[in-house]
Design a protein around this motif. Structure first.
Motif, PDB file in Angstrom:
ATOM      1  N   ILE A 292      -5.598  -1.344 -25.561  1.00 36.81           N
ATOM      2  CA  ILE A 292      -4.382  -2.090 -25.909  1.00 36.81           C
ATOM      3  C   ILE A 292      -4.229  -2.235 -27.418  1.00 36.81           C
ATOM      4  O   ILE A 292      -3.146  -2.094 -27.981  1.00 36.81           O
ATOM      5  CB  ILE A 292      -4.401  -3.474 -25.241  1.00 36.81           C
ATOM      6  N   PHE A 293      -5.354  -2.516 -28.087  1.00 36.68           N
ATOM      7  CA  PHE A 293      -5.327  -2.713 -29.546  1.00 36.68           C
ATOM      8  C   PHE A 293      -6.092  -1.589 -30.239  1.00 36.68           C
ATOM      9  O   PHE A 293      -6.910  -1.830 -31.133  1.00 36.68           O
ATOM     10  CB  PHE A 293      -5.938  -4.070 -29.900  1.00 36.68           C
ATOM     11  N   LYS A 294      -5.841  -0.355 -29.825  1.00 39.66           N
ATOM     12  CA  LYS A 294      -6.647   0.775 -30.284  1.00 39.66           C
ATOM     13  C   LYS A 294      -6.639   0.950 -31.807  1.00 39.66           C
ATOM     14  O   LYS A 294      -7.638   1.377 -32.392  1.00 39.66           O
ATOM     15  CB  LYS A 294      -6.178   2.060 -29.609  1.00 39.66           C
ATOM     16  N   GLU A 295      -5.524   0.593 -32.480  1.00 39.36           N
ATOM     17  CA  GLU A 295      -5.459   0.768 -33.928  1.00 39.36           C
ATOM     18  C   GLU A 295      -6.310  -0.252 -34.678  1.00 39.36           C
ATOM     19  O   GLU A 295      -6.687  -0.023 -35.828  1.00 39.36           O
ATOM     20  CB  GLU A 295      -4.006   0.675 -34.402  1.00 39.36           C
ATOM     21  N   ASP A 296      -6.583  -1.372 -34.050  1.00 34.87           N
ATOM     22  CA  ASP A 296      -7.330  -2.442 -34.721  1.00 34.87           C
ATOM     23  C   ASP A 296      -8.676  -2.703 -34.049  1.00 34.87           C
ATOM     24  O   ASP A 296      -9.285  -3.746 -34.274  1.00 34.87           O
ATOM     25  CB  ASP A 296      -6.507  -3.740 -34.714  1.00 34.87           C
ATOM     26  N   CYS A 297      -9.115  -1.767 -33.233  1.00 34.77           N
ATOM     27  CA  CYS A 297     -10.346  -1.982 -32.467  1.00 34.77           C
ATOM     28  C   CYS A 297     -11.380  -0.911 -32.812  1.00 34.77           C
ATOM     29  O   CYS A 297     -11.047   0.279 -32.918  1.00 34.77           O
ATOM     30  CB  CYS A 297     -10.025  -1.943 -30.969  1.00 34.77           C
ATOM     31  N   VAL A 298     -12.618  -1.336 -32.992  1.00 33.99           N
ATOM     32  CA  VAL A 298     -13.729  -0.417 -33.252  1.00 33.99           C
ATOM     33  C   VAL A 298     -14.805  -0.679 -32.208  1.00 33.99           C
ATOM     34  O   VAL A 298     -15.233  -1.821 -32.028  1.00 33.99           O
ATOM     35  CB  VAL A 298     -14.309  -0.611 -34.669  1.00 33.99           C
ATOM     36  N   ARG A 299     -15.235   0.388 -31.529  1.00 33.08           N
ATOM     37  CA  ARG A 299     -16.224   0.251 -30.459  1.00 33.08           C
ATOM     38  C   ARG A 299     -17.590   0.768 -30.909  1.00 33.08           C
ATOM     39  O   ARG A 299     -17.679   1.763 -31.632  1.00 33.08           O
ATOM     40  CB  ARG A 299     -15.778   1.025 -29.217  1.00 33.08           C
ATOM     41  N   TYR A 300     -18.631   0.077 -30.441  1.00 35.88           N
ATOM     42  CA  TYR A 300     -20.005   0.473 -30.749  1.00 35.88           C
ATOM     43  C   TYR A 300     -20.795   0.602 -29.455  1.00 35.88           C
ATOM     44  O   TYR A 300     -20.569  -0.138 -28.492  1.00 35.88           O
ATOM     45  CB  TYR A 300     -20.689  -0.571 -31.636  1.00 35.88           C
ATOM     46  N   ASP A 306     -18.613   9.911 -27.753  1.00 37.64           N
ATOM     47  CA  ASP A 306     -17.320  10.151 -28.396  1.00 37.64           C
ATOM     48  C   ASP A 306     -16.472   8.884 -28.355  1.00 37.64           C
ATOM     49  O   ASP A 306     -16.362   8.232 -27.313  1.00 37.64           O
ATOM     50  CB  ASP A 306     -16.579  11.289 -27.694  1.00 37.64           C
ATOM     51  N   GLY A 307     -15.864   8.540 -29.472  1.00 39.02           N
ATOM     52  CA  GLY A 307     -15.007   7.368 -29.552  1.00 39.02           C
ATOM     53  C   GLY A 307     -15.744   6.089 -29.882  1.00 39.02           C
ATOM     54  O   GLY A 307     -15.121   5.032 -30.027  1.00 39.02           O
TER      55      GLY A 307
END
Length: 663
Positions: A292-300, A306-307
């Motif tokens: 939903i907030f892909k532009e402001d979200c960083v996943r670890y 990938d991603g």
């Protein structure tokens, strides 16, 4: 309804809806009130559910201006259950007589026989046991709510009403004017002039049975909460699995992000995602926060995916962080007794000032030997053949060590040399042998290898000073799972904190990896964030707003933690450093008592254990909902207490709708 010319500002009278009359108080004290009602009045308002709100007053709306100032107040009540009237025993006998007097014929049994009108009128009265929640009154042209009553009159029988629609909306969304002004002032101090509006989380719902009070087609009464209640505060989301905890957390994350965007205030959000439901979309929830907030979200993650960015540090690059993990693992494994190991564990790998050439050169030497230990313990390296180690070694030292052997050394100038890590392992093993017979000297005449270096060289050779066998570098092996060769220059915790300062949503997908890693990484990251914000605060600056979310909190913040541990400190001191904590769990009793006692916001759905509910009974007025919480298993049916509210409100939480939040 307001029917006279009193004043438009008198919100008090608007709470009285005469059409919703349900009875009168016949007994009251400072804590409880007993209300006389009957079946007819209850039917006219579609019933009086348990836990519903009632208001009691002596005010006549049409004659408010003429009423005694002493009586110009409304007492707010909550229905806890039924109470026994003095005539109840006689009424029961009357009912029994009526049943027993019926004939035994099937024709009589099938009839719905009623008593005569007079008897029916007497039998339909009953009593309600209510808790006193507070007193509404007017002060400075504003509606006020005190959390108690100042006085009660034994001789008066106040009229009682069931508030609905606008009156109920006012009651459940009431915010003290002083608290509201303080919130506005706090936002102005942050440079936010535009008003920050409350956001709707759900609608009023009293009971699991949802037929009369919330009929199809009726306008349901919305419940809203103040965004300021969550910033730098503690929030508990409690309930069994699949009762709506994650739904509530997603709502909160989305609302905080919306507030952040609307008022241009950077609010970082960190989600410890135990089950991977925020980082990864699934068919059940129809939308992940990361999507939903892909532009402001960083996943670890704790593995290369990938991603996702890698959550683990590279021990070759983030030496102090990796070394502390190794030392902790050695302690946990019980391998810290040997002398060389003890020396190794007291070594400092904090980089000194580069201008202090002597200290910095010694730090480089220790770091080079330490990296060789990692290599021997088979800590993975990217492009191992091109991984070079550099340090300063004088021509005299090199001559003694190399003695004509080609170690594939690169000359970097000023006595600095560089060699592949495999070659460095051989070089240092030879240097250890030479040093045992002829101690190597630095240009200043000091021993080139200090005690720390000698201990690490012994570990590298798996021999002590007497050349007896020791485990050496093998004690490092059990910490390999905390190492990642993917990360290069940046230390992961510092990177995450920087992103939080920029207002990003950080999701740590902890659904992969072993539990010990998950717990350690979570604790260490929380400690880093807390310490970093505290240091900013003590420097006289404003730390960033950060919201921390923990799913399955009982796995990370146990009740036996010392008060000096990270999570209790965040709960106790986090508000001062602008850190908010949202924790979700089904095990109330497992959460640290310090965290529970410092929690301002509560969202509680079904709990299936008397023990857990008894733990909850200790806080605010949740004891009123003890039986309801145990029985009602409806998804999203919560009892909500926030910082701005004076009492618990039963709420049906709105279902999280991903499309509503997408840009």
């Amino acid at each position: 309804m307001i029917v006279d010319e009193i004043t438009k500002s008198d919100a008090l009278v608007s709470l009285i809806q005469k059409e919703n009359y349900v009875g009168r108080i016949y007994s009251i004290n400072y804590e409880t009130a007993l209300v006389l009602t009957n079946d007819k009045w209850k039917r006219e308002v579609n019933g009086i559910p348990q836990n519903s709100f009632l208001i009691a007053t002596s005010i006549e709306p049409e004659n408010y201006a003429k009423s005694d100032p002493f009586d110009q107040e409304i007492i707010l009540l909550r229905v806890n259950g039924a109470c026994k009237l003095p005539q109840d025993d006689d009424n029961i006998r009357t009912k029994l007589d009526q049943i027993e007097n019926k004939t035994s014929s099937s024709e009589s049994r099938d009839k719905s026989e009623k008593p005569d009108i007079l008897t029916q009128n007497l039998l339909q009265f009953c009593g309600l046991d209510c808790r006193v929640l507070g007193t509404f009154y007017m002060k400075n042209q504003e509606l006020q709510l005190g959390s108690d009553i100042e006085n009660f009159s034994a001789s008066l029988t106040m009229a009682v009403y069931l508030p609905k629609q606008e009156a109920l909306k006012t009651i459940v969304n009431y915010v003290d004017p002083i608290r509201k002004k303080k919130s506005e002032e706090d936002f102005r101090n942050m440079g936010i002039e535009k008003p920050v509006k409350p956001f709707e989380i759900g609608t009023v719902r009293y009971t699991s049975s949802d037929r009369l009070q919330r009929k199809e087609g009726d306008v349901k009464v919305p419940v809203s909460i103040q965004p300021a209640d969550f910033l730098a505060r503690r929030t508990a989301v409690l309930g069994m699995t699949r009762t709506g905890k994650s739904n509530m957390v997603k709502q909160t994350v989305s609302v905080v992000k919306k507030v952040s965007n609307d008022v241009n205030l950077k609010i970082g959000q960190l989600i410890f995602d135990i089950n991977g439901e925020y980082a990864n979309a699934n068919g059940q929830d129809k939308g992940a926060i990361s999507e939903i907030f892909k532009e402001d979200c960083v996943r670890y993650r704790m593995m290369k995916t990938d991603g996702f960015r890698n959550l683990l540090n590279n021990f070759y690059e983030q030496i102090p962080e990796g070394f502390s993990i190794i030392c902790e693992q050695i302690k946990n494994d019980g391998n810290a007794s040997a002398g060389d190991i003890q020396n190794f564990m007291t070594t400092s790998f904090d980089e000194p000032d580069r201008k202090d050439y002597s200290l910095h050169n010694r730090w480089e030497l220790k770091s080079a030997i330490y990296k060789c230990l990692l290599k021997k313990a088979e800590y993975e390296l990217n492009n191992e053949d091109n991984y070079y180690i550099s340090f300063v070694a004088s021509a005299n030292i090199r001559q003694q060590v190399e003695n004509g052997v080609d170690y594939k050394i690169k000359e970097l100038g000023n006595a600095r040399i560089s060699m592949p890590i495999k070659e460095a392992c051989k070089w240092f093993l030879k240097a250890r042998e030479v040093n045992k017979t002829t101690p190597l000297q630095s240009t200043s005449g000091d021993d080139w290898f200090d005690g720390d270096c000698k201990a690490m060289l012994n570990m590298l050779a798996q021999k002590n000073d007497k050349d007896s066998y020791i485990r050496g570098y093998r004690i490092l092996i059990n910490a390999k799972e905390f190492h990642s060769c993917e990360r290069e220059n940046s230390e992961v915790y510092g990177e995450i904190y920087k992103l939080l300062c920029e207002g990003k949503i950080i999701i740590l997908d902890l659904s992969v990896g072993i539990a010990t890693m998950r717990e350690k990484i979570s604790k260490d990251l929380a400690k880093y964030i807390f310490t970093s914000s505290m240091n900013i605060f003590t420097d006289g600056k404003q730390p960033p707003f950060i919201m921390v979310y923990i799913e399955e909190a009982h796995n990370l913040i146990g009740k036996n933690m010392p008060l000096t541990d990270t999570w209790p400190r965040i709960a106790k001191e986090g508000a001062k450093y602008k850190i908010g904590l949202v924790y979700a769990t089904q095990e109330v009793s497992s959460v640290h008592p310090n965290i529970l006692s410092n929690t301002e916001n509560w969202f509680v759905s079904h709990l299936n254990s008397e023990n857990e509910i008894r733990e909850l009974d200790k806080f605010y007025d949740f004891a009123d909902f003890h039986k309801s919480l145990l029985r009602a298993q409806d998804v999203g049916f919560s009892r909500v207490k926030t910082l701005s509210s004076s009492f618990v409100v039963p709420v049906q939480i709105n279902k999280f709708e991903p499309d509503k939040w997408r840009k």
